[in-house]
Design an enzyme around this catalytic site. Structure first.
Site, short mmCIF file in Angstrom:
data_model
loop_
_atom_site.label_atom_id
_atom_site.label_comp_id
_atom_site.label_asym_id
_atom_site.label_seq_id
_atom_site.Cartn_x
_atom_site.Cartn_y
_atom_site.Cartn_z
CD GLU A 40 -72.89 0.28 -68.06
OE1 GLU A 40 -72.10 0.23 -69.85
OE2 GLU A 40 -72.85 0.46 -67.68
CD GLU B 1 -69.10 1.58 -65.42
OE1 GLU B 1 -69.56 2.63 -65.85
OE2 GLU B 1 -68.81 0.90 -65.57
#
Ligand code: BG6
Length: 480
Positions: A175, A377
């Site tokens: 991320e 995810e």
């Protein structure tokens, strides 16, 4: 169902939230080891040193360090084809800038990868997932310093060489766009914020974007290193992708939604996939009164270090309103804010549940880049109890995953090249934003609680059996 043969079904994790063993096997202190526990309502604390009166969830986490064999056997039982994990940088280079790596740390991941291979599970490895050696944070201001690029490069070089026959799929930064949020200062960039509240960290926007630039350069150098020396590797970016919907069809809402989505969800992927800064980023920096120092050499390396595949996390969508009178309730995972979407339900932790948003995201991303995509995810954090019969009836998780997988399948039919899906999380782990154990994501329960107590015993939830069936039938069982 349309899932291709060889689709990488599996589960995901991150060392700082899962591994524990924070001071074992020669590991150095990581930034993550200096963030205390918190809750949805009480922010975590960042401390300069480990303080005896505070609980630091990463120190033991759910102890993958001592349970990796048992856990990987559970993944094999569930039929996982892939397991996403991160390597803890400070387990390999305790201070981050050491000349020589820590052999015991390298050996630990050798054992983990061997165990995965034994069960035909493909490891998907994140090189940096929200941890920086604390020494680099305190002595170099983390990613604020250009020198850290060389330290990261040495770390990547070391693990590439060591695991070249064991790992094919790599991700440079988890991320990476977390750095576009204030919370990213310490969490993603390891900037030396001193003693601070986790949610409200001191923020210097110019420094934050400069530090992010250093990560882009580091990522590109490492991608080039892989391309030049390890043609068998696939090396990707990882973006927290949150589609932005305009709250109304008022053009101002539409424009703002597009601008926010550009700078939060698209910007970093654009740099890492297209090898250059997108035009709108320069305007954004100018509007905010700063410039990022980008050298000609940096531009060259960005252009040479384009990723091979695109991975992302998907949890929620946000509604954006340009109208000051509309209430922004902070609906999000980590930082950010949004307006409640009246058409959607939310989780206990205020994340809007939006399976169709995943199909939208998949189509948007594929339309932009035409690269293979992997969802690394996706899942739901819930506080849950063990029933009297010893089972955990997590039908809400089954419902959540099922609806998202159905939309993935539709996106594949739309023509999107989706190669894998690793749920968050395989096993219960510590929450990144709140530091809680209570916010459980796993399909395997761990007996571990917010006060640090628990036997660490593993227990399969009902969703475990359901997911096993989905994998076994390559998605066909979703028709039942
Ligand atoms: C992503 C991170 O932001 O979302 C994970 O990559 C994190 O590290 C996950 O755990 C879920 O967020 P949270 O805050 O609920 O743990």
């Amino acid at each position: 169902m349309s899932f291709p043969k060889g689709f990488l079904w599996g589960g995901a994790s991150a060392a700082n939230q899962y591994e524990g063993g924070y001071n074992e096997g020669g590991k150095g202190l990581a930034t993550a080891d200096l963030i205390s526990g918190g809750s949805h309502l009480t922010s975590r604390k960042i401390t300069k040193n480990v303080q005896g009166n505070l609980l630091y969830p990463s120190h033991e986490a759910t102890d993958f360090y001592h349970h990796y064999k048992e856990d990987i056997a559970l993944f094999a039982e569930a039929g996982f084809k892939a397991f996403r994990l991160s390597i803890n940088w400070s387990r390999i280079f305790p201070n981050g800038n050491d000349e020589q790596p820590n052999e015991e740390g390298l050996q630990f991941y050798d054992n983990v990868f061997d165990e995965c291979r034994k069960h035909d599970i493909e490891p998907v490895v994140t090189i940096a997932h929200f941890d920086v050696p604390a020494y680099l944070s305190q002595n170099f201001n983390g990613w604020g310093s250009r020198e850290v690029i060389d330290f990261y490069y040495r770390y990547a070089e070391t693990i590439f060489k060591r695991y070249e026959k064991k790992v094919k799929y790599w991700i440079t930064f988890n991320e990476i766009n977390t750095a576009t949020l204030t919370i990213g200062n310490f969490l993603a960039l390891g900037l030396n914020v001193g003693d601070s509240d986790f949610v409200k960290q001191p923020d210097d926007m110019k420094l934050r974007y400069q530090a992010l630039h250093h990560q882009f350069v580091a990522s590109a150098r490492v991608v080039k290193l892989a391309h030049d020396n390890y043609p068998q590797f696939e090396i990707g970016c990882m973006i927290s992708y949150m589609p932005r919907y305009p709250f109304t069809c008022h053009p101002n809402d539409v424009l703002l939604a597009k601008q926010e989505e550009n700078m939060h969800s698209k910007f970093c992927g654009d740099v890492q996939v297209q090898g250059k800064y997108p035009y709108y980023a320069h305007k954004y920096f100018k509007d905010n009164g700063f410039q990022v120092d980008i050298t000609e050499e940096d531009k060259d390396i960005l252009a040479q270090g384009k990723v091979d595949y695109y991975t992302f996390s998907y949890y929620l969508t946000l509604c954006v309103s340009a109208d000051d009178a509309v209430e922004k309730n902070g609906n999000s995972m980590i930082g950010g804010s949004g307006v409640n979407n009246p058409y959607l339900e939310q989780t206990e932790w205020n994340a809007m549940i939006d399976p169709v948003g995943l199909r939208i995201a998949l189509n948007d991303i594929y339309d932009r880049y035409e690269l293979p995509l992997m969802i690394v995810e996706n899942g739901i954090g819930v506080s849950e109890e063990i029933a009297d019969d010893g089972k955990i009836y997590d039908d809400y998780r089954v419902e959540y995953l099922k609806k998202h997988i159905v939309e993935m399948e539709k996106a594949i039919e739309d023509g999107v090249d989706l190669i894998g899906y690793t749920i968050w999380s395989a096993v219960d782990i510590v929450s990144a934003s709140t530091g809680e154990m209570k916010k459980r994501y796993g399909i395997v329960h761990v007996d571990k609680y917010d006060d640090g107590t628990g036997t660490l015993e593993r227990r399969k939830k009902e969703s475990f059996y359901w997911y096993k069936k989905v994998i076994e039938t390559n998605g066909e069982s979703l028709k039942d």
